[in-house]
Scaffold this motif. Structure first.
Motif, short mmCIF file in Angstrom:
data_model
loop_
_atom_site.label_atom_id
_atom_site.label_comp_id
_atom_site.label_asym_id
_atom_site.label_seq_id
_atom_site.Cartn_x
_atom_site.Cartn_y
_atom_site.Cartn_z
N GLU A 66 0.83 -1.21 0.00
CA GLU A 66 0.00 0.00 0.00
C GLU A 66 0.87 1.26 0.00
O GLU A 66 0.53 2.26 -0.65
N SER A 67 1.99 1.21 0.71
CA SER A 67 2.91 2.35 0.71
C SER A 67 3.46 2.59 -0.69
O SER A 67 3.56 3.74 -1.14
N TRP A 68 3.78 1.52 -1.39
CA TRP A 68 4.28 1.67 -2.76
C TRP A 68 3.19 2.12 -3.72
O TRP A 68 3.46 2.86 -4.67
N ALA A 69 1.96 1.73 -3.46
CA ALA A 69 0.85 2.19 -4.30
C ALA A 69 0.73 3.71 -4.25
O ALA A 69 0.40 4.35 -5.26
N GLU A 70 1.03 4.30 -3.09
CA GLU A 70 0.97 5.75 -2.95
C GLU A 70 2.10 6.46 -3.67
O GLU A 70 2.01 7.64 -4.00
N LEU A 71 3.20 5.74 -3.94
CA LEU A 71 4.37 6.33 -4.58
C LEU A 71 4.39 6.12 -6.09
O LEU A 71 4.92 6.96 -6.83
N LEU A 72 3.84 5.00 -6.55
CA LEU A 72 3.88 4.69 -7.97
C LEU A 72 2.68 5.30 -8.69
O LEU A 72 1.83 4.61 -9.26
N THR A 73 2.62 6.62 -8.65
CA THR A 73 1.57 7.38 -9.32
C THR A 73 2.24 8.34 -10.30
O THR A 73 3.43 8.68 -10.14
N PRO A 74 1.53 8.82 -11.32
CA PRO A 74 2.15 9.75 -12.27
C PRO A 74 2.77 10.97 -11.59
O PRO A 74 3.90 11.36 -11.90
N SER A 75 2.04 11.57 -10.64
CA SER A 75 2.55 12.80 -10.02
C SER A 75 3.80 12.53 -9.18
O SER A 75 4.77 13.30 -9.22
N GLU A 76 3.79 11.44 -8.40
CA GLU A 76 4.95 11.14 -7.55
C GLU A 76 6.16 10.77 -8.39
O GLU A 76 7.29 11.23 -8.12
N LEU A 77 5.96 9.96 -9.42
CA LEU A 77 7.08 9.55 -10.26
C LEU A 77 7.64 10.73 -11.05
O LEU A 77 8.86 10.89 -11.19
N GLU A 78 6.75 11.57 -11.57
CA GLU A 78 7.21 12.74 -12.33
C GLU A 78 8.00 13.69 -11.44
O GLU A 78 9.04 14.23 -11.84
N SER A 79 7.50 13.93 -10.24
CA SER A 79 8.19 14.82 -9.30
C SER A 79 9.57 14.28 -8.97
O SER A 79 10.55 15.04 -8.89
N TRP A 80 9.66 13.00 -8.76
CA TRP A 80 10.93 12.34 -8.42
C TRP A 80 11.93 12.43 -9.58
O TRP A 80 13.05 12.91 -9.42
N LEU A 81 11.50 12.02 -10.77
CA LEU A 81 12.41 11.91 -11.90
C LEU A 81 12.74 13.25 -12.55
O LEU A 81 13.74 13.37 -13.26
N SER A 82 11.90 14.26 -12.29
CA SER A 82 12.14 15.57 -12.91
C SER A 82 13.43 16.21 -12.44
O SER A 82 13.94 17.14 -13.07
N LYS A 83 13.97 15.73 -11.34
CA LYS A 83 15.21 16.30 -10.79
C LYS A 83 16.44 15.83 -11.54
O LYS A 83 17.55 16.31 -11.27
N TYR A 84 16.28 14.90 -12.46
CA TYR A 84 17.43 14.29 -13.12
C TYR A 84 17.35 14.47 -14.63
O TYR A 84 16.26 14.56 -15.20
N ASP A 85 18.50 14.47 -15.27
CA ASP A 85 18.57 14.47 -16.74
C ASP A 85 18.69 13.03 -17.19
O ASP A 85 19.80 12.48 -17.32
#
Length: 353
Positions: A66-85
């Motif tokens: 359930e904790s991972w379900a809250e993280l594997l969402t478009p908004s969470e993943l985009e926010s995380w990966l946007s910090k990197y090239d």
């Protein structure tokens, strides 16, 4: 090799699967036939994982999922990966040597490596060999091209470009011997602590119970030690933690409680206990199961200096207004995607390797 969009979408769909499965497992909701087949398989996997490792109860596995379900969402993943090239990513084979102390403890490394386009060579812990292969199977069902990116290894690891290994202080020496010539992240023992002032509310202390008892205290993010002021009233803490008393009904936990209590009593150690948790004054960070170490402090400023100097031994510091990088009460087992183990940025490591 899949492109980022396909990998991204596969993990988003996996998050949706986790979310719907948790609803199904708790409420047995109606679902379509295709999902039902996978949910039935997941039911079987949860049972098998529990048989394989008695600490992996359905409740704790579902909490992790359930904790991972809250993280594997478009908004969470985009926010995380946007910090990197991510355009700088050069696909490589990354050996992932997993710990097995709590369910899916190495899943963040797995997600980080796969979503950035790398091939993973996964060496599972003998304590957690069931859950991740099933999840990988589902991911490949969602995106068949991921099959070329995910391999589970038995025995000796060969033909990899970098390694991420998680273990104890003892196994880290082994890892450094065998993998030291490769780009690596090698993690060692860490523990989490809570700093109490004596002014905590009952709700804060109840939330601390989640930090202490979730996963039976087996995780590096589990609070294993308290720092308390002189003349701290432990009765207030015990009262707030009482709702967690049913943990003693878990046989393995109860066996550890009884064994450690007997050792303490025979050794004439002074302990405080309430029938499901023992408190022992001790300068060490790593406490046995069913035991919480504590230490008195006189000067908050001196304690801050000490904790800063010993930060390499600490994963999380739970407090309210004590230090800048503290974790709120009740939140140690709910890390975000940017809460990297040992504060080493895994994605940055993968992109620069």
């Amino acid at each position: 090799m899949t492109d980022l969009r396909h990998r991204f979408n596969a993990f988003v769909k996996l998050g949706s699967f986790f979310k719907e499965y948790c609803k199904y497992a708790k409420n047995k909701i109606q679902i379509d036939d295709n999902q039902h087949a996978w949910f039935v398989k997941f039911d079987e996997i949860l049972i098998l994982a529990g048989h394989h490792n008695g600490w992996f109860t359905p409740e704790n596995i579902l909490f992790s999922i359930e904790s991972w379900a809250e993280l594997l969402t478009p908004s969470e993943l985009e926010s995380w990966l946007s910090k990197y090239d991510l355009g700088k990513s050069r696909p490589k084979t990354v050996a992932l040597i997993m710990a097995g102390n709590i369910p899916l403890v190495g899943f963040h490394d797995f997600v980080s490596a796969v979503i950035t386009g790398n091939r993973v060579l996964v060496k599972l812990s003998s304590n957690d060999k069931i859950l991740l292969p099933f999840i990988a199977q589902y991911l490949i069902e969602l995106e068949p091209l991921l099959k070329d990116q995910i391999t589970f290894a038995e025995g000796r690891l060969d033909d990899f470009d970098a390694v991420i290994a998680t273990g104890s202080d003892n196994t880290s020496r082994y890892f450094e011997h065998y993998f030291g010539k490769k780009p690596n992240i090698i993690r060692r023992n860490r523990n989490s602590v809570a700093i109490l002032s004596g002014d905590e509310t009952n709700d804060e202390l109840m939330a601390l119970g989640e930090d202490i008892f979730r996963y039976y205290g087996l995780g590096c993010r589990s609070v294993s030690k308290l720092f308390v002021p002189q003349n701290y009233n432990f009765e207030v803490l015990f009262k707030a933690l009482y709702p967690f008393n049913t943990i003693i009904e878990q046989k393995k936990y109860a066996n550890n409680y009884d064994y450690n209590k007997a050792v303490y009593l025979m050794s004439l150690y002074k302990i405080l206990e309430n029938g499901f948790l023992m408190l022992k004054e001790d300068k060490n960070y790593a406490s046995p199961i069913a035991t919480l170490f504590y230490e008195f402090y006189e000067s908050p400023e001196e304690l801050k200096i000490r904790l800063t100097n010993e930060k390499d031994r600490i994963q999380c510091m739970v407090a309210n207004g004590f230090m800048a990088d503290e974790v709120p009460f009740g939140q140690t087992q709910k890390p975000t995607l940017t809460d990297y183990a040992d504060n080493i940025d895994t994605v940055d490591f993968l992109l620069k390797t």
